[in-house]
Design an enzyme around this catalytic site. Structure first.
Site, mmCIF file in Angstrom:
data_model
loop_
_atom_site.group_PDB
_atom_site.id
_atom_site.type_symbol
_atom_site.label_atom_id
_atom_site.label_comp_id
_atom_site.label_asym_id
_atom_site.label_seq_id
_atom_site.Cartn_x
_atom_site.Cartn_y
_atom_site.Cartn_z
ATOM 1 N N ASP A 1 0.858 -1.174 0.000
ATOM 2 C CA ASP A 1 0.000 0.000 0.000
ATOM 3 C C ASP A 1 0.902 1.235 0.000
ATOM 4 O O ASP A 1 2.110 1.146 0.275
ATOM 5 C CB ASP A 1 -0.896 -0.048 1.245
ATOM 6 C CG ASP A 1 -1.720 1.205 1.432
ATOM 7 O OD1 ASP A 1 -2.358 1.641 0.455
ATOM 8 O OD2 ASP A 1 -1.699 1.756 2.543
ATOM 9 N N TYR A 2 0.325 2.392 -0.272
ATOM 10 C CA TYR A 2 1.134 3.621 -0.336
ATOM 11 C C TYR A 2 0.907 4.515 0.882
ATOM 12 O O TYR A 2 1.725 4.563 1.792
ATOM 13 C CB TYR A 2 0.836 4.373 -1.635
ATOM 14 C CG TYR A 2 1.742 5.573 -1.843
ATOM 15 C CD1 TYR A 2 3.118 5.400 -1.988
ATOM 16 C CD2 TYR A 2 1.228 6.867 -1.894
ATOM 17 C CE1 TYR A 2 3.959 6.487 -2.177
ATOM 18 C CE2 TYR A 2 2.053 7.955 -2.097
ATOM 19 C CZ TYR A 2 3.420 7.772 -2.238
ATOM 20 O OH TYR A 2 4.239 8.861 -2.419
ATOM 21 N N ASP A 3 -0.236 5.209 0.928
ATOM 22 C CA ASP A 3 -0.507 6.151 2.028
ATOM 23 C C ASP A 3 -0.584 5.426 3.364
ATOM 24 O O ASP A 3 -1.358 4.485 3.533
ATOM 25 C CB ASP A 3 -1.830 6.886 1.773
ATOM 26 C CG ASP A 3 -1.794 7.746 0.525
ATOM 27 O OD1 ASP A 3 -1.355 8.891 0.615
ATOM 28 O OD2 ASP A 3 -2.188 7.242 -0.546
ATOM 29 N N ASP B 1 -1.948 -0.453 5.881
ATOM 30 C CA ASP B 1 -2.261 0.171 7.165
ATOM 31 C C ASP B 1 -3.747 0.380 7.418
ATOM 32 O O ASP B 1 -4.158 0.586 8.563
ATOM 33 C CB ASP B 1 -1.574 1.541 7.258
ATOM 34 C CG ASP B 1 -2.272 2.582 6.388
ATOM 35 O OD1 ASP B 1 -2.376 2.371 5.155
ATOM 36 O OD2 ASP B 1 -2.741 3.591 6.937
#
Length: 240
Positions: A23-25, A197
Site C-alpha cells: 500500500d502507499y498512504d 495500514d
C-alpha cells in the site's frame, strides 16, 4: 509486535523469492491532511528502486493511476483504484471488465455532490474515475463525519456501488472490486509479502492469508506481523 529484524529475516527466508505488494498512504509515507501533497521523497524512491531490482514489486493503492504515477515518478508495477486498474512495468494501464460503465456512474454522482453536500464546509471529495473519495481532514465540523458517511453510503447503495470507510475517508467504489482479489490474481499461487495500514488493506489480507502479512499501525487485523509506522516499513524494505 514482531521486531523489524525478525520480519526481515522471515522475508529473506522465503524461497522462492516472494512478490512484494505494498500500500502507499500510511504504509510508505505518513498519512497527511493534504491528499495532494503525498509525493515520494528521495529516500523512498531509492528504497523502491532497490527492492524492485530484486523482487517482483507492486504498489497497490486506492489512488487513481494518474495520481499514484505522479507521486511515484518511477517505472514500477501499479495496482490502482483498489484493483480496477493494473499497470505492469513498461506497459499500459489495463482496466477490469465493465470499468467504463462505473466511470459513467461516478461522473453522474459527482455532478450532484455540490448540491447534496453544500452545508458541510471543508469537505473534500474527488472523482477518481471509478471511485469517488470523500476526505474529512478539513471538514470544519468533525462531529458531522458520521452524518456525511451515512449520506455517502446511501448514495453508493442507491447507485449500485460499494461503500467503504477508511482513515478519515469514505468511498464510493466499484462493486466487488478490492485489493485482495487483485493481488490474488496477480500472484497465481506464488509466495507473497503484503503490507498495508488501513481497513481497505484488510481485503488484501483476507484473500491472501497464505502470504506474509504486515499491518502498519494500530487496529484490528488479520495480519500476523505488525509494524509501528511507515518508517519501520521502510527499514524492513531496506533490510531485505
Amino acid at each position: 509486535m514482531k521486531s523489524i529484524d525478525s520480519i526481515i529475516e522471515k522475508i529473506k527466508g522465503i524461497k522462492p523469492k516472494p512478490m512484494i505488494f505494498l500500500d502507499y498512504d500510511g504504509t510508505l509515507i505518513p498519512i497527511t491532511s493534504d491528499p495532494d501533497a503525498c509525493f515520494a521523497d528521495e529516500s523512498l524512491v531509492r528504497i523502491l528502486k532497490s527492492v524492485d531490482s530484486r523482487y517482483d514489486l507492486y504498489i497497490v493503492t486506492g489512488r487513481s493511476y494518474d495520481t499514484i504515477r505522479k507521486f511515484i515518478p518511477i517505472d514500477l508495477n501499479f495496482v490502482a483504484l483498489h484493483g480496477a486498474i493494473t499497470r505492469k512495468k513498461g506497459g499500459e494501464p489495463v482496466a477490469i471488465q465493465g470499468y467504463e460503465h462505473y466511470v459513467e456512474i461516478c461522473d453522474s454522482i459527482f455532478e450532484k455532490l455540490p448540491l447534496i453536500f453544500h452545508d458541510f464546509r471543508g469537505l473534500v471529495y474527488e472523482n477518481k474515475k471509478g471511485v469517488i473519495g470523500f476526505n474529512f481532514w478539513k471538514l470544519e465540523d468533525q462531529g458531522k463525519i458520521g452524518e456525511v458517511s451515512a449520506m455517502v453510503k446511501d448514495l453508493a447503495e442507491s447507485n449500485g456501488m460499494d461503500f467503504r470507510e477508511g482513515k478519515m475517508i469514505s468511498e464510493i467504489r466499484i462493486p466487488g472490486c478490492n485489493k485482495g482479489e487483485a493481488i490474488r490474481r496477480l500472484r497465481s499461487g506464488r509466495n507473497a509479502v503484503i503490507a498495508g495500514d488501513d481497513v481497505t488493506d484488510e481485503d488484501s489480507f483476507f484473500y491472501n492469508q497464505d502470504a506474509l502479512l504486515i499491518k502498519i499501525g494500530e487496529g484490528q487485523t488479520l495480519a500476523r506481523y505488525r509494524l509501528k509506522d511507515y518508517s519501520e516499513m521502510r527499514k524492513v524494505l531496506e533490510g531485505i
